[in-house]
Design a protein around this motif. Structure first.
Motif, PDB file in Angstrom:
ATOM      1  N   THR A   1       0.806  -1.212   0.000  1.00 18.94           N
ATOM      2  CA  THR A   1       0.000   0.000   0.000  1.00 18.94           C
ATOM      3  C   THR A   1       0.846   1.273   0.000  1.00 18.94           C
ATOM      4  O   THR A   1       0.317   2.359  -0.216  1.00 18.94           O
TER       5      THR A   1
ATOM      6  N   ILE B   1      -5.699  -7.556   3.806  1.00 21.31           N
ATOM      7  CA  ILE B   1      -7.149  -7.359   3.879  1.00 21.31           C
ATOM      8  C   ILE B   1      -7.904  -8.636   3.508  1.00 21.31           C
ATOM      9  O   ILE B   1      -9.062  -8.581   3.103  1.00 21.31           O
TER      10      ILE B   1
ATOM     11  N   ASN C   1     -12.982 -11.213   3.672  1.00 19.50           N
ATOM     12  CA  ASN C   1     -13.183 -10.415   2.467  1.00 19.50           C
ATOM     13  C   ASN C   1     -13.795 -11.276   1.366  1.00 19.50           C
ATOM     14  O   ASN C   1     -13.629 -12.495   1.334  1.00 19.50           O
TER      15      ASN C   1
ATOM     16  N   LYS D   1     -12.644  -2.852   1.291  1.00 20.28           N
ATOM     17  CA  LYS D   1     -11.366  -2.175   1.451  1.00 20.28           C
ATOM     18  C   LYS D   1     -11.306  -1.531   2.833  1.00 20.28           C
ATOM     19  O   LYS D   1     -12.329  -1.127   3.392  1.00 20.28           O
TER      20      LYS D   1
END
Length: 349
Positions: A174, A196, A256, A263
């Protein structure tokens, strides 16, 4: 004679005072309001009913990543490899960066040569000591030199290993803080990796509602990004300390979704249905007089308001659960109690 006259005056004075006090008492008593025992007081009543006290509470929060880490090297030097880009998915053990380790490898080679020299010396000293041609102390010193140099070589190998920086877990890059060719020191941030695959929805729950949640409890989740989809998570943490507003953090872990990817930073809300008591006997909150420790209600019986002790249980915004003291269908005064005493005649509205 004079004493008798004084005594008569004193007795007369006391008698006059007593008469005056009695007269004043009668006048005051006449002014005190006495309610007409036959006058009926208008009140509003509701029947004690069995209701479903299930409550639905909605709480808003935001998703946080399952794990997030800044990659910081334990060694320093020039970055010679940096095979990552922001937004790139990386697996556990994936190479993040490689630092120049030439100098360390040269040192390792030098130490290996030194060890080999000491080992050759050791063989010679072993032969000489057997023939009493040299003191045994030389043999012992050589053995210690070998062990010391081997320890130094292990340290160098560890430093070489530290120049290879890998991902500690699978995730997404990220943030990338450096470029190839940058010279970094130990502890300099290189990149940030966010996992995530699981997300944590953190909501702030008021004190009165935090008892509705239990570790491992299944909770439905809705998001603004996918308003028609319903996700399911489990309560993984309940805060043990609230903030100044008496709100407690509750963390819900949710897997997820590939079809509807979530997100970190997205908003999510949970709807928690708390079965307070299910179907139970209830009265309106405004029917309770006294305190919650000694609750009472006025029950209309034969045209009169009868004050009765009751036991209360769970509560909602509108109703109290009644666990004792009442029966279903009894008429309970919900308005006008201020004008009532035990046994006051009433007319219901």
């Amino acid at each position: 004679m004079k004493r008798i006259f004084v005594a008569i005056i004193l007795v007369a004075t006391l008698g006059l005072t007593a008469w005056k006090l009695l007269d004043n008492k009668e006048k005051v008593a006449e002014k005190v309001y006495r309610p007409d025992p036959n006058l009926k007081v208008g009140v509003r009543v509701e029947a004690a009913q069995v209701r479903d006290l299930s409550q639905v509470s909605s709480f808003l929060g935001s998703f946080a990543p399952n794990r997030e880490i800044e990659i910081r090297p334990q060694a320093g030097g020039e970055i010679v490899q940096l095979p990552i880009a922001e937004g790139q998915a990386v697996g556990a053990g994936k190479l993040i960066a490689k630092l120049d380790d030439d100098q360390l490898r040269f040192q390792a080679e030098g130490l290996q040569v030194t060890i080999e020299g000491y080992q050759n010396d050791l063989k010679r000293y072993e032969t000489l000591v057997k023939g009493d041609a040299t003191p045994a102390v030389n043999l012992e010193k050589t053995q210690l030199n070998i062990r010391s140099t081997q320890a130094q070589a292990k340290q160098i190998q560890k430093q070489i290993a530290n120049t290879t920086i890998t991902a500690p877990f699978s995730g997404v890059v990220t943030q990338k803080m450096v470029e190839k060719g940058s010279v970094v020191s130990p502890g300099t941030p290189i990149a940030k990796i966010t996992d995530i695959s699981l997300l944590k929805l953190v909501v702030q729950v008021p004190e009165k509602a935090v008892g509705q949640f239990k570790i491992g409890q299944s909770v439905g989740i809705r998001t603004e990004a996918y308003p028609d989809e319903r996700f399911t998570g489990r309560v993984s943490l309940i805060g043990v300390q609230g903030d100044a507003a008496h709100n407690f953090p509750v963390e819900i872990t949710v897997a997820n979704s590939g079809a509807h990817p979530l997100k970190a930073g997205m908003y999510g809300s949970i709807e928690n249905t708390s079965q307070v008591r299910g179907k139970t006997l209830t009265v309106a909150r405004q029917a309770i007089v006294g305190s919650t420790k000694q609750p009472q209600v006025f029950v209309v019986e034969n045209g009169k308001a009868v004050l009765r002790n009751v036991q209360i249980g769970a509560t909602t915004n509108d109703y109290y659960e009644i666990t004792g003291g009442l029966k279903e269908g009894e008429q309970i005064v919900v308005s006008g109690q201020i004008n009532l005493q035990n046994g006051t005649p009433v007319v219901t509205q």
